[in-house]
Design an enzyme around this catalytic site. Structure first.
Site, PDB file in Angstrom:
ATOM      1  N   TYR A   1     -14.463   5.650 -14.119  1.00 47.33           N
ATOM      2  CA  TYR A   1     -14.235   4.628 -13.233  1.00 47.33           C
ATOM      3  C   TYR A   1     -14.647   3.176 -13.693  1.00 47.33           C
ATOM      4  CZ  TYR A   1     -14.519   1.294  -8.922  1.00 47.33           C
ATOM      5  OH  TYR A   1     -14.528   0.377  -8.219  1.00 47.33           O
TER       6      TYR A   1
ATOM      7  N   THR B   1      -4.725   6.575   0.255  1.00 49.52           N
ATOM      8  CA  THR B   1      -5.993   6.558   0.920  1.00 49.52           C
ATOM      9  C   THR B   1      -6.162   5.563   2.111  1.00 49.52           C
ATOM     10  OG1 THR B   1      -7.042   5.203  -0.676  1.00 49.52           O
ATOM     11  CG2 THR B   1      -7.328   7.558  -1.007  1.00 49.52           C
TER      12      THR B   1
ATOM     13  N   LEU C   1     -35.550  15.834   4.778  1.00 44.92           N
ATOM     14  CA  LEU C   1     -35.008  15.467   3.508  1.00 44.92           C
ATOM     15  C   LEU C   1     -35.103  16.435   2.395  1.00 44.92           C
ATOM     16  CD1 LEU C   1     -36.176  11.556   3.951  1.00 44.92           C
ATOM     17  CD2 LEU C   1     -34.128  12.612   4.853  1.00 44.92           C
TER      18      LEU C   1
ATOM     19  N   ASP D   1       0.980  -1.157   0.000  1.00 46.05           N
ATOM     20  CA  ASP D   1      -0.101  -0.043   0.094  1.00 46.05           C
ATOM     21  C   ASP D   1       0.879   1.181  -0.050  1.00 46.05           C
ATOM     22  OD1 ASP D   1      -2.090   1.807   0.697  1.00 46.05           O
ATOM     23  OD2 ASP D   1      -3.289   0.057   0.927  1.00 46.05           O
TER      24      ASP D   1
ATOM     25  N   LEU E   1      -6.323  -5.259  -5.162  1.00 44.14           N
ATOM     26  CA  LEU E   1      -7.504  -4.303  -4.776  1.00 44.14           C
ATOM     27  C   LEU E   1      -7.119  -3.191  -4.859  1.00 44.14           C
ATOM     28  CD1 LEU E   1      -8.490  -6.614  -1.636  1.00 44.14           C
ATOM     29  CD2 LEU E   1      -9.183  -6.841  -4.069  1.00 44.14           C
ATOM     30  N   ALA E   2      -5.880  -2.463  -4.903  1.00 42.46           N
ATOM     31  CA  ALA E   2      -5.809  -1.037  -4.941  1.00 42.46           C
ATOM     32  C   ALA E   2      -6.134  -0.366  -6.025  1.00 42.46           C
ATOM     33  CB  ALA E   2      -4.153  -0.864  -4.959  1.00 42.46           C
TER      34      ALA E   2
ATOM     35  N   PHE F   1      -0.536   4.085   1.088  1.00 40.71           N
ATOM     36  CA  PHE F   1      -1.252   4.970   2.076  1.00 40.71           C
ATOM     37  C   PHE F   1      -1.685   6.162   1.642  1.00 40.71           C
ATOM     38  CE2 PHE F   1       1.225   1.728   4.460  1.00 40.71           C
ATOM     39  CZ  PHE F   1       0.253   1.277   5.110  1.00 40.71           C
TER      40      PHE F   1
END
Lengths: 318, 318
Positions: free
Chosen positions: A145, A35, A262, A31, A76-77, A33
């Site tokens: 994405y 996030t 709301l 990682d 997963l990163a 780091f």
């Protein structure tokens, strides 16, 4: 087995690391780091079978070095921010598409051929088939994405065909549970802590979504580590039911004991690329013997309670 | 209309440039001449409505400058080498995926929103549905080339959704005709000129493929420039019939008046990622009023004759 996890300090990554250690695997946590959270690895770092490699998934030499002796990689990163993709289009390309290529190249250099990859239900775009199976019609991407994740999937399958990799792709719905650091429960909690009298809801609140608890997600990753067929397979991961955003608002405000006004921003989606109905058919994963144990309402409530017990995360991810 | 064509000095690009000029458009030809041929633009460069911009599709500032006043972009520049992708995996990523991103970003910077993009039938991988429609099941990539093109498609659709682009994707079968510079006719011609007594055929020769003449391809691009609906649409481009590699071998040797011994390398595909049966359903393109005029046999024979009249291309692309 020795397993490397990219994004090891992230929400899903750190839960996976803990589960791998608990069942007796050796784990290399990778990682940068950016996030990821140091606190999420506190338990793992006390474990003798865990080692931490601080590095970026775009740093191929560092990755290659970290892969020494590794049997399998969970990649997963990622940049997991769907909503703000158009504000920085290069981020998805670099952190998802190019990063996945770099992981694959590092694996090729290190002689590691088993990879499992976190893709997303967003790759289906606004599919006409719901619940959506893995062989739904050729999708049209509606977010940077999603585009970057379908690019990553394509790379994995090409490496399976061309380089003898054994590759497994997971298309996740949104994941909930302990160490959750972004998404609608996070946003609603932050807004309500700032102003308990009103809550802005993106869209009309009628968006239908399926969610999965991170424990169920990690259980599926472990089942597939052993059980997914090679050279390439894709698995949807999601619950067998869905809720409306309004349902989730009700559970969250109930947990907090609040009755805010709301304020809906309107429209049938929260933002450009928001899919008003996400519901995946996970029969293929269930056929490997997996079944989720947490219903969506329980997952939303558990997530909210975890955030309230760990409000530091609202600051850390502000 | 002012149109920029990337890969303008390539096979399809230069044919498109000539057709655009012939119908009265202004054309900016953009090429780095890494594989493009100066000779292919000789006619265009004599035309007052043509300008040439020498540059790389990875050079965003140069692209942005070339886009001044442009109404539409045909992004055809690519690494088109499917077969040897595994020898240099970074090439497809850079020249296809990242290059397409760079073109889109340059367009965004220049305020140009109309893009037409050459993808490939290879993105369907080994689809179970033949003839293959555009909404065939979610594909599994079998080549780095296919992976890079599906990544490019995803970027176009995400830019259509997120930035208001009007994007059109073409999934080509293999294209034949004048200025053809790579592919099976090229390879067979070169082998037979070196040794007319024998011909090595990759695989068992039973691979079934559909081919399209470049005139028909360019006609489709022009129809879609005006007729393709926004914000995003995909069109297969191919003939309504197919042939076996053995058929093509017969036409080529007949054109050359040769009867070589045929040496098959064996197996049902020529190389890793070779798809033994490619046949696209182009009904969607036909519904816009397009119909191909050259049958496959005529296209193969015309291509062979063009190569024999332009043997310099065998050297130029050696």
């Amino acid at each position: 087995m020795k397993v490397l996890v990219t994004g090891a300090a992230g929400f899903i990554g750190s839960n996976l690391v803990d589960a791998l250690l608990a069942r007796g695997d050796s784990v290399v946590g990778y990682d940068n780091f950016s996030t990821g959270q140091e606190r999420f690895l506190e338990g793992a770092r006390a474990h003798p079978a865990f080692s931490l490699a601080r590095g970026d998934v775009l740093d191929q030499p560092a990755l290659t070095a970290a892969l020494a002796g590794v049997d399998a990689v969970f990649h997963l990163a990622a940049n997991a921010d769907v909503r703000f993709g158009t504000e920085h289009p290069r981020r998805d390309l670099e952190q998802n598409t190019i990063a996945t290529f770099t992981v694959l190249e590092a694996m090729r250099a290190a002689g590691v051929k088993r990879i499992l990859f976190s893709s997303t239900g967003s790759v289906y775009g606004e599919t006409p088939v719901i619940p959506t199976p893995e062989d739904a019609p050729f999708p049209v991407q509606t977010s940077l994405y999603g585009a970057s994740k379908v690019a990553g999937e394509g790379l994995l399958s090409a490496y399976a065909a061309g380089f003898g990799f054994h590759a497994t792709v997971f298309r996740f719905v949104s994941i909930l549970g302990p160490r959750y650091t972004h998404g609608h429960v996070f946003d609603f909690a932050r807004k309500l802590l700032a102003d308990p009298t009103r809550l802005e809801v993106l869209g009309n609140g009628r968006q239908r979504k399926s969610y999965l608890h991170v424990e169920d997600c990690v259980a599926a990753l472990l089942v597939a580590l052993e059980g997914a067929p090679g050279p390439f397979a894709v698995f949807n991961l999601g619950q067998d039911h869905y809720c409306e955003v309004n349902d989730s608002v009700g559970w969250i405000t109930d947990e907090l004991g609040l009755t805010p006004r709301l304020d809906y921003t309107g429209g049938d989606r929260g933002w450009i690329g928001d899919n008003p109905f996400i519901f995946l058919d996970a029969a293929r994963m269930r056929a490997l013997g997996w079944a989720p144990r947490h219903r969506i309402e329980d997952s939303v409530r558990a997530t909210l309670r975890w955030i309230m017990a760990n409000t530091w995360v609202l600051e850390a991810r502000a």
